[in-house]
Design a protein around this motif. Structure first.
Motif, PDB file in Angstrom:
ATOM      1  N   TRP A 241      31.203  20.260  -1.135  1.00 10.19           N
ATOM      2  CA  TRP A 241      30.656  18.999  -1.655  1.00 10.19           C
ATOM      3  C   TRP A 241      30.863  18.885  -3.163  1.00 10.19           C
ATOM      4  O   TRP A 241      31.161  17.810  -3.680  1.00 10.19           O
ATOM      5  N   LEU A 242      30.743  19.989  -3.870  1.00 11.85           N
ATOM      6  CA  LEU A 242      30.922  19.952  -5.321  1.00 11.85           C
ATOM      7  C   LEU A 242      32.375  19.679  -5.718  1.00 11.85           C
ATOM      8  O   LEU A 242      32.635  19.214  -6.830  1.00 11.85           O
ATOM      9  N   GLN A 243      33.297  19.934  -4.806  1.00 12.31           N
ATOM     10  CA  GLN A 243      34.718  19.666  -5.090  1.00 12.31           C
ATOM     11  C   GLN A 243      35.111  18.214  -4.805  1.00 12.31           C
ATOM     12  O   GLN A 243      36.183  17.764  -5.221  1.00 12.31           O
ATOM     13  N   GLN A 244      34.238  17.471  -4.105  1.00 14.78           N
ATOM     14  CA  GLN A 244      34.593  16.106  -3.713  1.00 14.78           C
ATOM     15  C   GLN A 244      34.525  15.148  -4.903  1.00 14.78           C
ATOM     16  O   GLN A 244      33.759  15.371  -5.850  1.00 14.78           O
ATOM     17  N   ASP A 245      35.329  14.086  -4.823  1.00 16.61           N
ATOM     18  CA  ASP A 245      35.267  13.085  -5.890  1.00 16.61           C
ATOM     19  C   ASP A 245      34.048  12.185  -5.699  1.00 16.61           C
ATOM     20  O   ASP A 245      33.340  12.267  -4.685  1.00 16.61           O
ATOM     21  N   ASP A 246      33.791  11.346  -6.691  1.00 17.30           N
ATOM     22  CA  ASP A 246      32.587  10.520  -6.683  1.00 17.30           C
ATOM     23  C   ASP A 246      32.510   9.629  -5.442  1.00 17.30           C
ATOM     24  O   ASP A 246      31.430   9.448  -4.858  1.00 17.30           O
ATOM     25  N   LYS A 247      33.657   9.082  -5.044  1.00 12.78           N
ATOM     26  CA  LYS A 247      33.682   8.166  -3.900  1.00 12.78           C
ATOM     27  C   LYS A 247      33.226   8.871  -2.631  1.00 12.78           C
ATOM     28  O   LYS A 247      32.447   8.319  -1.837  1.00 12.78           O
ATOM     29  N   GLN A 248      33.691  10.100  -2.419  1.00 10.43           N
ATOM     30  CA  GLN A 248      33.313  10.852  -1.222  1.00 10.43           C
ATOM     31  C   GLN A 248      31.817  11.172  -1.212  1.00 10.43           C
ATOM     32  O   GLN A 248      31.157  11.092  -0.173  1.00 10.43           O
ATOM     33  N   ILE A 249      31.283  11.534  -2.372  1.00 11.70           N
ATOM     34  CA  ILE A 249      29.850  11.833  -2.457  1.00 11.70           C
ATOM     35  C   ILE A 249      29.030  10.583  -2.155  1.00 11.70           C
ATOM     36  O   ILE A 249      28.057  10.613  -1.393  1.00 11.70           O
ATOM     37  N   LEU A 250      29.446   9.465  -2.735  1.00  3.51           N
ATOM     38  CA  LEU A 250      28.752   8.197  -2.464  1.00  3.51           C
ATOM     39  C   LEU A 250      28.798   7.845  -0.982  1.00  3.51           C
ATOM     40  O   LEU A 250      27.777   7.491  -0.381  1.00  3.51           O
ATOM     41  N   ASN A 252      29.233   9.671   1.643  1.00  3.11           N
ATOM     42  CA  ASN A 252      28.652  10.615   2.604  1.00  3.11           C
ATOM     43  C   ASN A 252      27.214  11.017   2.329  1.00  3.11           C
ATOM     44  O   ASN A 252      26.516  11.457   3.254  1.00  3.11           O
ATOM     45  N   LEU A 253      26.763  10.878   1.099  1.00  7.75           N
ATOM     46  CA  LEU A 253      25.415  11.360   0.765  1.00  7.75           C
ATOM     47  C   LEU A 253      24.479  10.235   0.323  1.00  7.75           C
ATOM     48  O   LEU A 253      23.404  10.493  -0.198  1.00  7.75           O
ATOM     49  N   SER A 254      24.887   8.987   0.551  1.00 11.46           N
ATOM     50  CA  SER A 254      24.035   7.849   0.235  1.00 11.46           C
ATOM     51  C   SER A 254      23.838   6.996   1.479  1.00 11.46           C
ATOM     52  O   SER A 254      24.750   6.863   2.301  1.00 11.46           O
ATOM     53  N   THR A 255      22.651   6.397   1.617  1.00 17.20           N
ATOM     54  CA  THR A 255      22.410   5.442   2.705  1.00 17.20           C
ATOM     55  C   THR A 255      22.998   4.078   2.377  1.00 17.20           C
ATOM     56  O   THR A 255      23.145   3.242   3.267  1.00 17.20           O
ATOM     57  N   SER A 256      23.317   3.842   1.098  1.00 18.38           N
ATOM     58  CA  SER A 256      23.807   2.515   0.672  1.00 18.38           C
ATOM     59  C   SER A 256      24.778   2.693  -0.493  1.00 18.38           C
ATOM     60  O   SER A 256      24.430   2.434  -1.648  1.00 18.38           O
ATOM     61  N   PRO A 257      26.005   3.143  -0.215  1.00 15.09           N
ATOM     62  CA  PRO A 257      26.952   3.529  -1.286  1.00 15.09           C
ATOM     63  C   PRO A 257      27.237   2.440  -2.318  1.00 15.09           C
ATOM     64  O   PRO A 257      27.419   2.744  -3.494  1.00 15.09           O
ATOM     65  N   LEU A 258      27.254   1.187  -1.905  1.00 11.80           N
ATOM     66  CA  LEU A 258      27.613   0.113  -2.834  1.00 11.80           C
ATOM     67  C   LEU A 258      26.458  -0.313  -3.732  1.00 11.80           C
ATOM     68  O   LEU A 258      26.651  -1.025  -4.712  1.00 11.80           O
ATOM     69  N   ALA A 259      25.251   0.111  -3.401  1.00 15.63           N
ATOM     70  CA  ALA A 259      24.071  -0.387  -4.115  1.00 15.63           C
ATOM     71  C   ALA A 259      23.369   0.678  -4.964  1.00 15.63           C
ATOM     72  O   ALA A 259      22.340   0.395  -5.569  1.00 15.63           O
ATOM     73  N   GLU A 260      23.928   1.875  -5.004  1.00 16.67           N
ATOM     74  CA  GLU A 260      23.253   2.948  -5.745  1.00 16.67           C
ATOM     75  C   GLU A 260      23.292   2.687  -7.259  1.00 16.67           C
ATOM     76  O   GLU A 260      24.245   2.094  -7.767  1.00 16.67           O
ATOM     77  N   PRO A 261      22.272   3.164  -7.979  1.00 15.07           N
ATOM     78  CA  PRO A 261      22.314   3.074  -9.446  1.00 15.07           C
ATOM     79  C   PRO A 261      23.449   3.933  -9.999  1.00 15.07           C
ATOM     80  O   PRO A 261      23.919   4.870  -9.322  1.00 15.07           O
ATOM     81  N   HIS A 263      23.763   6.381 -11.985  1.00 19.10           N
ATOM     82  CA  HIS A 263      23.605   7.828 -12.159  1.00 19.10           C
ATOM     83  C   HIS A 263      23.473   8.578 -10.831  1.00 19.10           C
ATOM     84  O   HIS A 263      23.235   9.790 -10.826  1.00 19.10           O
ATOM     85  N   PHE A 264      23.624   7.904  -9.701  1.00 18.46           N
ATOM     86  CA  PHE A 264      23.402   8.548  -8.406  1.00 18.46           C
ATOM     87  C   PHE A 264      24.281   9.787  -8.216  1.00 18.46           C
ATOM     88  O   PHE A 264      23.798  10.865  -7.850  1.00 18.46           O
ATOM     89  N   VAL A 265      25.585   9.651  -8.464  1.00 17.96           N
ATOM     90  CA  VAL A 265      26.511  10.760  -8.196  1.00 17.96           C
ATOM     91  C   VAL A 265      26.231  11.944  -9.121  1.00 17.96           C
ATOM     92  O   VAL A 265      26.195  13.097  -8.679  1.00 17.96           O
ATOM     93  N   SER A 266      25.994  11.682 -10.396  1.00 17.42           N
ATOM     94  CA  SER A 266      25.711  12.790 -11.322  1.00 17.42           C
ATOM     95  C   SER A 266      24.410  13.496 -10.922  1.00 17.42           C
ATOM     96  O   SER A 266      24.298  14.729 -11.045  1.00 17.42           O
ATOM     97  N   HIS A 267      23.457  12.723 -10.414  1.00 20.20           N
ATOM     98  CA  HIS A 267      22.187  13.310  -9.951  1.00 20.20           C
ATOM     99  C   HIS A 267      22.432  14.214  -8.733  1.00 20.20           C
ATOM    100  O   HIS A 267      21.910  15.345  -8.674  1.00 20.20           O
TER     101      HIS A 267
END
Length: 310
Positions: A241-250, A252-261, A263-267
C-alpha cells in the motif's frame, strides 16, 4: 420511546425526502447551518474526536469547552445533548455497527443526566452527501432507526445529512459541511475545521484502520483524555500500500474517492507508515497495558501525564 420531531413520532416508513418536506423547519435549519463558513478551531480548550471515537462532557468541565470532528464524507457526525444537565456527546459514525453505537452514546449521556430531573435528549445529525454508492443515505437511515429504537424519547433538532448536505460541481457530488464543533457551555453547533487533530493522531488513526470498535476517549470526571491501550496484528500488505500512487490509495481506501479533502492521501500514508513501524503495539506502544493519559495544561493544550501522578 421513539425519535420525535416537534413532539411527533417520526414515520420511518416513508423516504427521508418526504420527512424533510413534512418538517420544513428542519430544512431551514440545515440551510442556515450550511450557509455558515467553517470556523477554524484552535487547540485551546478543544477535544478532537476521530472516526469511531466519542467523547462526553458537561458545561462544568474546566478543561474542555469544544468537542469537534471533521473529514466526514459519507460519515455522519452526531451530537447528543441532554438539555437539563448539559451533558454533551460528539461522535463520528461510519456505519460499522450503528445500532450498538447509538445505544452506547445514549447510556453515556444519560449517566451524566440522571440527577437533572428536567430536560430532554436532543440529537443533531450532520454529514454525508449524495454519493454514488448511497452509503450516506444508508447511514442516515441506520441512525434514524437506531435512535427510534431507544427506550427514551429523543428529539431530532438538526438534520443536515445526505441530500441536505450535498453540492454538485461538474456532475460530481461533494459534502458541503465536512466537520462540526459544539460548544459544551453554550450548546452552539457550527461548521468547523481543525488544524490540530491530536494528540496521538497517527496512533488513533491506526486503531481505526485496523478495525476498531467505537471507543470512548474522555473521562470527564477526571478531565483526562485516555488513548489506548490499543492492540492490532501486523497490517496486511502494508509495504504494497505504501508503494501505491495517490490515485490507487484514493480508489481503494476511501468510501468516496472524488469527495475526499486534499489531505486524505497524506493522512492515510502517515497512518500506514505508523502501522509499519509498530506491527506489534503491545511491545512498542503499550508494553505496560496502560493508556496514554493527557490533561489540559495552563495554556489549554493537551499534555501527557505520568500514570503515577494520577
Amino acid at each position: 420511546m421513539p425519535l420525535l420531531i416537534n413532539g411527533q413520532r417520526v414515520d420511518l416508513a416513508r423516504p427521508t425526502g418526504e420527512m424533510i418536506r413534512a418538517y420544513p423547519h428542519l430544512e431551514e435549519k440545515a440551510k442556515l447551518l450550511r450557509s455558515q463558513p467553517a470556523q477554524i478551531v484552535e487547540p485551546k480548550g478543544l477535544l478532537y474526536v476521530q472516526q469511531r471515537e466519542f467523547a462526553v462532557t458537561t458545561p462544568k468541565d474546566g478543561s474542555v469547552s469544544i468537542l469537534g470532528s471533521d473529514d466526514a464524507t459519507t460519515c455522519h457526525i452526531v451530537v447528543l445533548r441532554h438539555t437539563g444537565s448539559g451533558a454533551t456527546c460528539l461522535t463520528h459514525f461510519d456505519g460499522s455497527d450503528t445500532e450498538a453505537e447509538v445505544s452506547l452514546i445514549m447510556s453515556s449521556v444519560k449517566s451524566f443526566s440522571d440527577t437533572a430531573g428536567c430536560g430532554r435528549l436532543e440529537v443533531h445529525l450532520v454529514g454525508g452527501f449524495n454519493d454514488d454508492r448511497q452509503l450516506s443515505q444508508k447511514l442516515t437511515n441506520q441512525l434514524l432507526r437506531a435512535f427510534d429504537l431507544q427506550p427514551d424519547d429523543v428529539h431530532l433538532v438538526t438534520f443536515c445529512v445526505t441530500e441536505l448536505n450535498d453540492r454538485e460541481e461538474e456532475d460530481i457530488h461533494f459534502p458541503i459541511i465536512y466537520g462540526i464543533a459544539v460548544n459544551v457551555k453554550t450548546a452552539e453547533i457550527f461548521p468547523a475545521t481543525f488544524p490540530e487533530k491530536g494528540p496521538d493522531e497517527d496512533l488513533r488513526s491506526a486503531h481505526i484502520l485496523t478495525g476498531a470498535t467505537l471507543t470512548n476517549i474522555y473521562d470527564a470526571k477526571m478531565e483526562q483524555l485516555h488513548i489506548g491501550p490499543y492492540f492490532w496484528r501486523p497490517f496486511p500488505h502494508v509495504d504494497f500500500w505504501l508503494q501505491q500512487d495517490d490515485k490507487q490509495i484514493l480508489q481503494n481506501l476511501s468510501t468516496s474517492p472524488l469527495a475526499e479533502p486534499p489531505h486524505f492521501v497524506s493522512h492515510i500514508r502517515s497512518t500506514l507508515t505508523f502501522l509499519k513501524e509498530h506491527p506489534f503495539p503491545s511491545r512498542s506502544l503499550f508494553p505496560d497495558r496502560k493508556p496514554r493519559i493527557y490533561k489540559k495544561n495552563q495554556e489549554g493544550l493537551w499534555e501527557q501525564v505520568c500514570s503515577d501522578k494520577i
